[in-house]
Design a protein around this motif. Structure first.
Motif, PDB file in Angstrom:
ATOM      1  N   HIS A 240       0.702  -1.194   0.052  1.00  0.00           N
ATOM      2  CA  HIS A 240      -0.031   0.015  -0.083  1.00  0.00           C
ATOM      3  C   HIS A 240       0.771   1.191  -0.082  1.00  0.00           C
ATOM      4  CE1 HIS A 240      -4.197  -1.421   1.244  1.00  0.00           C
ATOM      5  NE2 HIS A 240      -3.767  -2.321   0.783  1.00  0.00           N
ATOM      6  N   SER A 322      -6.778  -8.891   2.868  1.00  0.00           N
ATOM      7  CA  SER A 322      -6.508  -7.735   3.444  1.00  0.00           C
ATOM      8  C   SER A 322      -7.665  -6.697   4.123  1.00  0.00           C
ATOM      9  CB  SER A 322      -6.034  -6.679   2.191  1.00  0.00           C
ATOM     10  OG  SER A 322      -5.488  -5.526   2.594  1.00  0.00           O
ATOM     11  N   CYS A 328     -10.031  -7.219  -1.109  1.00  0.00           N
ATOM     12  CA  CYS A 328     -10.451  -8.290  -2.351  1.00  0.00           C
ATOM     13  C   CYS A 328     -11.683  -8.028  -2.646  1.00  0.00           C
ATOM     14  CB  CYS A 328      -9.789  -9.525  -1.952  1.00  0.00           C
ATOM     15  SG  CYS A 328     -10.047 -10.385  -3.338  1.00  0.00           S
TER      16      CYS A 328
HETATM   17  C1  HEM Z   1      -7.409 -17.003  -3.234  1.00  0.00           C
HETATM   18  C2  HEM Z   1      -7.529 -16.035  -3.850  1.00  0.00           C
HETATM   19  C3  HEM Z   1      -7.328 -14.475  -3.603  1.00  0.00           C
HETATM   20  C4  HEM Z   1      -6.692 -13.986  -2.509  1.00  0.00           C
HETATM   21  C5  HEM Z   1      -6.027 -14.553  -1.350  1.00  0.00           C
HETATM   22  C6  HEM Z   1      -6.622 -12.464  -2.783  1.00  0.00           C
HETATM   23  C7  HEM Z   1      -6.087 -11.652  -2.125  1.00  0.00           C
HETATM   24  C8  HEM Z   1      -6.258 -10.183  -2.593  1.00  0.00           C
HETATM   25  C9  HEM Z   1      -5.485  -9.238  -1.537  1.00  0.00           C
HETATM   26  C10 HEM Z   1      -4.448  -9.426  -0.504  1.00  0.00           C
HETATM   27  C11 HEM Z   1      -5.805  -7.967  -2.218  1.00  0.00           C
HETATM   28  C12 HEM Z   1      -5.061  -6.825  -1.744  1.00  0.00           C
HETATM   29  C13 HEM Z   1      -5.862  -5.783  -0.911  1.00  0.00           C
HETATM   30  C14 HEM Z   1      -5.202  -4.579  -0.707  1.00  0.00           C
HETATM   31  O1  HEM Z   1      -4.646  -3.851  -1.575  1.00  0.00           O
HETATM   32  O2  HEM Z   1      -5.436  -4.212   0.514  1.00  0.00           O
HETATM   33  C15 HEM Z   1      -6.675  -8.265  -3.350  1.00  0.00           C
HETATM   34  C16 HEM Z   1      -7.123  -7.202  -4.033  1.00  0.00           C
HETATM   35  C17 HEM Z   1      -8.066  -7.651  -5.255  1.00  0.00           C
HETATM   36  N1  HEM Z   1      -8.608  -8.594  -5.578  1.00  0.00           N
HETATM   37 FE1  HEM Z   1      -8.176 -10.592  -4.842  1.00  0.00          FE
HETATM   38  N2  HEM Z   1      -7.588 -12.508  -3.937  1.00  0.00           N
HETATM   39  C18 HEM Z   1      -7.772 -13.692  -4.349  1.00  0.00           C
HETATM   40  C19 HEM Z   1      -8.778 -13.680  -5.538  1.00  0.00           C
HETATM   41  C20 HEM Z   1      -9.329 -12.793  -6.368  1.00  0.00           C
HETATM   42  C21 HEM Z   1     -10.425 -13.098  -7.358  1.00  0.00           C
HETATM   43  C22 HEM Z   1     -10.932 -14.353  -7.543  1.00  0.00           C
HETATM   44  C23 HEM Z   1     -10.772 -11.721  -7.769  1.00  0.00           C
HETATM   45  C24 HEM Z   1     -11.721 -11.525  -8.988  1.00  0.00           C
HETATM   46  C25 HEM Z   1     -12.738 -12.154  -9.377  1.00  0.00           C
HETATM   47  C26 HEM Z   1     -10.149 -11.006  -7.051  1.00  0.00           C
HETATM   48  C27 HEM Z   1     -10.074  -9.378  -7.550  1.00  0.00           C
HETATM   49  C28 HEM Z   1      -9.344  -8.652  -6.616  1.00  0.00           C
HETATM   50  C29 HEM Z   1      -9.468  -7.047  -6.986  1.00  0.00           C
HETATM   51  C30 HEM Z   1     -10.195  -6.505  -8.042  1.00  0.00           C
HETATM   52  C31 HEM Z   1      -8.529  -6.413  -6.273  1.00  0.00           C
HETATM   53  C32 HEM Z   1      -8.206  -4.918  -5.949  1.00  0.00           C
HETATM   54  C33 HEM Z   1      -9.167  -4.183  -4.869  1.00  0.00           C
HETATM   55  C34 HEM Z   1      -9.047  -2.877  -5.105  1.00  0.00           C
HETATM   56  O3  HEM Z   1      -7.743  -2.379  -5.174  1.00  0.00           O
HETATM   57  O4  HEM Z   1      -9.766  -2.245  -4.711  1.00  0.00           O
HETATM   58  N3  HEM Z   1      -9.267 -11.409  -6.298  1.00  0.00           N
HETATM   59  N4  HEM Z   1      -7.071  -9.550  -3.479  1.00  0.00           N
END
Ligand code: HEM
Length: 381
Positions: A240, A322, A328
């Motif tokens: 971040h 997070s 996420c």
């Molecule tokens: C086991 C699977 C997953 C894990 C462990 C995971 C974990 C994370 C983490 C740690 C972040 C960062 C949040 C932050 O910056 O504080 C994140 C952001 C994000 N994730 Fe995932 N994620 C997973 C699967 C997915 C899937 C399946 C999608 C979409 C269908 C997705 C879409 C996103 C998006 C779009 C963000 C950015 C959100 C933003 O910046 O507003 N993630 N994810």
């Protein structure tokens, strides 16, 4: 818009749609593995698991499923998975952009994978959907909402929506790898698989019906297994940037400073977790506050041990997705589709490995190599 479509709440119609899509895809998936697998021989589960998961995502987001014999579909599922592996490797280039000249060939490969994926999304999903847009009708799915924004919002370009669809459909690789890891831990720890099967049998009258999302609350051990895989394997750091001067845990941080949440330390810390290096789903369970339910709570009338337990929620040091504004977007899809895949696979099969030493898992990484260890799936009686 992305949060509304891709973070379906339990009370919403999107959530029930997700449940139905997941259950129907499991029927196709199980037929496919029964046809392709040779009983008693190790089987490349990951390849087929990723295709099932990709179909769940594409049906949920684009109302479209692809045939298991479609070779273009095979290719893009493989390319998504290769990209997922690469972005999880933490190459020095990710932190030192001036290393770019040394990575040219590597980056060309990634560009080839993503441009193939983009053409597929354009030709096989977007092109025929563009003709059917009706801005006065409610959104039929995420693609519909994106295409409407192209008509209604001058700042949205065609590229934006293709990139968004690519990113969100690509989320299936994370879920597929997560479930493959769960199966690997089950092959190494057979008692984990048996406990999930106890829950599955209790809620479904020993396999009389598929497991759906309404069963999730009665299957805390299954969810605890998914959480334990996330604790063991989720990405080690979440970057971040501070947008203002502030104090974090007594340390002064000026605006513009990069701040990392270190999930690896949080997830493996002895201070927060007992036997933190052991794979132990039970750590995510606590005594049920609803009191012990009787067997009328299940379809089968079979009493299951897990009913004494419920899932621990809001553990302050467990942040796989997070916290805060940028949490996420895909976490409900991860929990929902991950649960349906794991529970329904274990309903049909026992999972083991002919040789557990072949199961190699990199710590603190959700990604497995595109070509990874096979597993033995044995039809349950
Ligand atoms: C086991 C699977 C997953 C894990 C462990 C995971 C974990 C994370 C983490 C740690 C972040 C960062 C949040 C932050 O910056 O504080 C994140 C952001 C994000 N994730 Fe995932 N994620 C997973 C699967 C997915 C899937 C399946 C999608 C979409 C269908 C997705 C879409 C996103 C998006 C779009 C963000 C950015 C959100 C933003 O910046 O507003 N993630 N994810």
């Amino acid at each position: 818009m992305a949060r509304r479509h891709c973070s379906p709440r339990e009370s919403s119609s999107f959530y029930m749609q997700m449940s139905q899509i997941g259950c129907e895809e499991m029927e196709h998936f199980i037929r496919e593995i029964d046809a392709k697998m040779v009983p008693g021989e190790p089987f490349d589960v990951k390849t087929f698991l990723l295709r099932a998961c990709a179909n769940m995502f594409s049906q949920y987001m684009c109302s479209q499923r692809f045939d298991y014999d479609d070779e273009e579909f095979h290719k893009i599922v493989q390319y998504f998975d290769e990209i997922f592996w690469e972005i999880n490797q933490g190459h020095p280039l990710d932190f030192l952009p001036w290393l770019y000249p040394f990575y040219r060939r590597h980056l060309n490969k990634i560009v080839h994978w993503s441009s193939t994926i983009r053409s597929f999304i354009m030709d096989r999903i977007i092109s025929h959907r563009e003709l059917d847009i009706d801005v006065d009708e409610p959104d039929s799915d995420f693609t519909d909402a994106l295409l409407k924004s192209l008509v209604e919002d001058k700042d949205v370009s065609r590229n934006t929506i293709i990139f968004m669809l690519e990113d969100f459909i690509g989320g299936h690789s994370a879920v597929g790898n997560l479930v493959m890891l769960a199966l690997a831990y089950i092959a190494k720890n057979p008692q984990v698989g048996s406990r999930i099967q106890d829950e599955v049998d209790a809620v479904s009258s020993k396999g009389q019906r598929k497991i759906n999302l309404l069963d999730m609350h009665q299957m805390p051990y299954t969810m605890a297994t998914i959480f334990e895989v996330l604790r063991y394997s989720s990405s080690p750091i979440v970057p971040h940037v501070a947008t203002e001067d502030l104090v974090i845990s007594g340390h002064g941080v000026t605006a513009g400073t990069i701040v990392f949440i270190n999930n690896y330390v949080l997830n493996r810390s002895r201070e927060h977790w007992e036997d933190s290096h052991q794979f132990e789903p039970q750590r995510f369970l606590e005594a049920s506050t609803e009191g012990r339910r009787d067997s009328r709570g299940s379809d089968s009338g079979i009493e299951s041990d897990q009913k004494e337990f419920q899932l621990r929620k809001n553990i302050p040091h467990f942040l796989p997705f997070s916290i805060g504004k940028r949490t996420c977007i895909g976490q409900n899809l991860v929990r929902g589709f991950g649960f349906l895949l794991l529970a329904n696979l274990l309903q049909g099969y026992n999972v083991s490995s002919g040789d557990p030493t072949t199961i190699r898992i990199t710590p603190a990484s959700l990604a497995l190599p595109a070509s990874c260890f096979p597993l033995l799936l044995t039809r349950r009686a």
